[in-house]
Design an enzyme around this catalytic site. Structure first.
Site, short mmCIF file in Angstrom:
data_model
loop_
_atom_site.label_atom_id
_atom_site.label_comp_id
_atom_site.label_asym_id
_atom_site.label_seq_id
_atom_site.Cartn_x
_atom_site.Cartn_y
_atom_site.Cartn_z
N ARG A 189 -3.73 -6.58 -7.47
CA ARG A 189 -3.08 -6.47 -6.79
C ARG A 189 -3.01 -7.48 -5.29
O ARG A 189 -3.04 -7.62 -4.90
CB ARG A 189 -3.44 -4.98 -5.99
CG ARG A 189 -1.91 -4.97 -4.81
CD ARG A 189 -2.46 -3.58 -4.29
NE ARG A 189 -1.67 -3.59 -3.12
CZ ARG A 189 -2.58 -3.55 -1.88
NH1 ARG A 189 -4.04 -3.86 -2.06
NH2 ARG A 189 -1.28 -2.81 -0.76
N LYS B 235 -3.02 10.10 -7.45
CA LYS B 235 -2.91 8.34 -7.32
C LYS B 235 -4.48 8.44 -8.02
O LYS B 235 -5.87 8.34 -7.70
CB LYS B 235 -3.60 8.86 -5.60
CG LYS B 235 -3.74 7.59 -5.16
CD LYS B 235 -3.92 7.35 -3.74
CE LYS B 235 -3.55 6.10 -3.01
NZ LYS B 235 -4.17 5.13 -3.39
N CYS C 135 -44.15 10.76 -16.57
CA CYS C 135 -46.04 12.30 -17.11
C CYS C 135 -46.66 11.10 -17.65
O CYS C 135 -46.19 10.55 -18.91
CB CYS C 135 -45.01 13.05 -17.56
SG CYS C 135 -46.70 13.87 -19.06
N SER D 67 1.02 -1.41 -0.27
CA SER D 67 -0.50 -0.09 -0.06
C SER D 67 0.79 0.98 0.02
O SER D 67 1.96 1.38 0.14
CB SER D 67 -0.31 -0.33 1.45
OG SER D 67 -2.14 -0.57 0.76
#
Ligand code: IVH
Length: 668
Positions: free
Chosen positions: A138, A116, A405, A90
């Site tokens: 990941r 990022k 409508c 991380s």
């Protein structure tokens, strides 16, 4: 929230709703588990990353060994999982300038800044011959899910880079323009769409999601600086995340600049990443089990806030759908004031329990679209659903979850919307808001078929319209006398009949009469449409029977024909329009246009609102080397500023979209 985690088998209990700093350890753990589950198992988070980080930070402070924290990095289920050669860590996070400065004090030399990207992190392996051999997500950082087959259908990922072996890491993401146009109705944000897209069992389906890729790291090669590493990636045809080299003192200015640009970007960002440029410093600083010490994410905050619903307004769209809008006490979210949030339809209104006086949490989905996440305290009375259309005064009716409508083509709001939508979808240029308003006012156009009845004389009666412009408009209309079935269907402005549903209907029923004859059940059975969509489509077609009949007097509707080659259909170029400007470095303009056509795309002669891509030649490019902007480029920028969805891309990006790396010779 960076670490994908294993969602627990059973949904965790809903946590107590109070500020993190007042929660006990158990309450914090319950909240962390619940919100992590919503994020990964449901792909429907209801709190911001910032709020989630606050929960995990507090739990870490109180009980660093708590099992709820360990679960955040545990392995999950899914497809084939493999270990990364080097863990994908991380990033450390900062929410203020001082923290970033403190971080920067630990090393020598300049800093590389990059946005990022809020997408799905991936590792791509290229073999010794430079061929893509493996793509992995990941995952939990140690192990990820293999998606190599899907990666072959992401045009921005080069299949060959002409050098290797090497591992490339970066972010797969869906451009916001694609998300808004085709996925916003069904997915809460582009990251979820991306995660779903790369998991498609039939890999070729990934192509339809228009995914792109940004490289931010290269492993397995020696470089002295991050700048060199990125230049190497770029030189090998990899799309590289925008990077800037700066002095330590310029971090805040850089962050502010990204924050200011954020709303105009075509990708979501949730902060700015700062990395020490000198790689010798990376080795010296090392990493914790969670993050490297040579990089830090300076994150945006304030993405979610609390406000009160002042009233609910009902907005009539071109389809006659009447949408509830929560008007809230203005609050600042991601740098913009927000006071109106769509509540979408009656079901969502009821499910949220939104009503005047309710206290709510609001966010901006995709960093942009105002959205009510939840009701914190309900209002005194439930919301009142109007019995009459607020614009036309006709009775309303409920179709599935949608309030409609009952007379949409006598409703002024719906009429203008229908006309604007028609010219846009039928690709009839030139009818801007001023002309359209005058046409309605003079009674020259009331329904789409009326465009085909317009004469040069009619148009010349309008204020400030010369003969030549009038003739151009008539010619533009004449250019839309033949429409492919899917485009015709889309142009009708029917609720739930957007581009994706139109393509599906055309493919399933082939002709306009086939579509008009289809029942709710038959439509519901078309893959991915379902019962509610079926009802809305049949209702929409029925209320437009006359409008369709009138259009058919002028328009030839082409029956559906299967695309000639699968490759053309799967290409991100397919069905999109491209205009080239500037000097192309790798081919001549004619060859580039042929590449587009070979992949099922179009090459109109000039830049207009409906253009999808303007490609800037790399030779002396204004994008790459600060060259002068061409008039087409300026026009496109102007249209984008006015809200058009044109994407301005480089020749390199264009070649990547066509599946051409830098080292493969261009196909004629
Ligand atoms: S890493 C050029 N850079 O953030 C130096 N990571 O929280 C690159 N991420 O899983 C430094 N955008 O997937 C870097 N520009 C960016 C990034 C980035 C998004 C992701 C990455 C990681 C997560 C960590």
């Amino acid at each position: 929230m960076d670490a994908p985690a294993a969602p627990p088998a059973a949904p965790p209990a809903e946590p107590i709703d109070k500020p993190a700093d007042q929660m006990t350890t158990d309450e914090l753990a319950a909240a962390v588990r619940y919100h992590n589950w919503r994020y990964f198992a449901l792909a429907d988070p209801i709190i911001s990353d910032y709020a989630f980080d606050a929960l995990t930070r507090r739990l870490t402070a109180l009980a660093p060994e708590h099992p709820a924290l360990a679960e955040l990095t545990a392995a999950g289920g899914g497809g084939e999982r493999v270990f990364h050669d080097t863990p994908m860590l991380s990033l450390d996070k900062a929410y203020d300038e001082a923290t970033v400065h403190k971080w920067a004090d630990a090393f020598e030399g300049p800093i590389v800044e990059s946005p990022k990207i809020d997408g799905v992190a991936a590792s791509l392996k290229y073999d010794a011959d430079g061929r893509l051999v493996q793509a992995v997500t990941r995952g939990d950082g140690a192990r990820g899910e293999v998606f190599t087959a899907n990666a072959r259908f992401i045009a921005a990922i080069p299949q060959r880079i002409g050098a290797g072996p090497v591992e490339v890491r970066g972010e797969v993401y869906q451009p916001l323009s694609v998300f808004r146009e085709r996925f916003a109705a069904d997915f809460s944000n582009p990251r979820n769409t991306t995660a779903g897209a790369i998991k498609q069992k039939e890999a070729e389906r990934t192509a339809a999601y228009g995914l792109l890729f940004f490289t931010y790291a290269v492993l397995g090669r020696e470089f002295e600086t991050v700048t060199e590493r990125m230049a190497w990636a770029e030189a090998h045809g990899l799309p590289v995340v925008p990077c800037a080299l700066m002095d330590k003192g310029d971090v805040q200015a850089g962050y502010d600049a990204w924050l200011a640009k954020r709303a105009a970007l075509d990708f979501e960002i949730d902060g700015v990443v700062y990395t020490a440029d000198r790689i010798a410093e990376h080795a010296r600083l090392g990493a914790t089990a969670h993050h490297p010490r040579y990089a830090i994410a300076y994150k945006f905050q304030g993405d979610s806030g609390t406000s009160t619903i002042e009233r609910i307004e009902w907005s009539v769209s071109r389809s006659g759908a009447i949408t509830p809008i929560a008007v809230i006490a203005p609050i600042e979210l991601s740098g913009a004031m927000v006071s109106r949030c769509s509540l979408h339809n009656l079901a969502i209104l009821a499910q949220l329990g939104a009503s005047p006086g309710a206290q709510v949490t609001a966010t901006r989905r995709g960093g942009v679209i105002p959205h009510i996440e939840s009701v914190v305290t309900p209002g005194p009375e439930p919301a009142e659903v109007p019995a009459l259309c607020p614009v036309s005064g006709h009775a309303t009716e409920q179709v599935g979850d949608v309030l409609m409508c009952s007379e949409p083509h006598h409703c002024p709001a719906a009429m203008l919307g229908t006309l604007e939508h028609f010219t846009k979808s039928a690709e009839i240029d030139g009818f801007g808001p001023k002309i359209m308003a005058q046409l309605l006012e003079h009674g020259l156009v009331r329904e789409p078929a009326d465009f085909y009845r317009l004469t040069v004389d009619d148009l010349q009666r309008l204020e400030r319209l010369g003969r030549k412009s009038a003739q151009n408009l008539v010619d533009n209309v004449a250019g839309a006398r033949t429409l492919p079935l899917a485009r015709f269907l889309r142009s009708l402005g029917i609720e739930s009949l957007g581009a994706v549903a139109a393509d599906k209907l055309a493919e399933a029923f082939k002709t306009i009469d086939g579509v008009l004859g289809a029942s709710v059940d038959e439509i519901a059975q078309v893959h991915g449409l379902g019962e509610l969509t079926g009802r809305l489509i049949v209702h929409g077609l029925a209320t437009r029977r006359e409008l369709i009949a009138n259009l058919r007097e002028f328009v030839t509707i082409e029956a559906f024909t299967a695309p000639a080659a699968v490759i053309a259909n799967d290409s991100p170029v397919s069905g999109r329009s491209f205009v080239f400007t500037g000097k192309l470095a790798s081919m001549d303009r004619k060859a580039a246009q042929e590449m587009v056509k070979a992949r099922g795309g179009e090459t109109p002669s000039g830049v207009s609102r409906t253009l999808d891509f303007l490609v800037i030649g790399d030779d002396g490019s204004a994008l790459l080397s600060g060259g002068a902007m061409s008039s087409k480029h300026k026009k496109a920028e102007q249209l984008v500023a006015e809200g058009a969805g044109i994407r301005i891309i480089s020749e390199t990006e264009f070649r990547a979209m066509c599946g051409e790396g830098r080292d493969t010779p261009p196909t004629p």
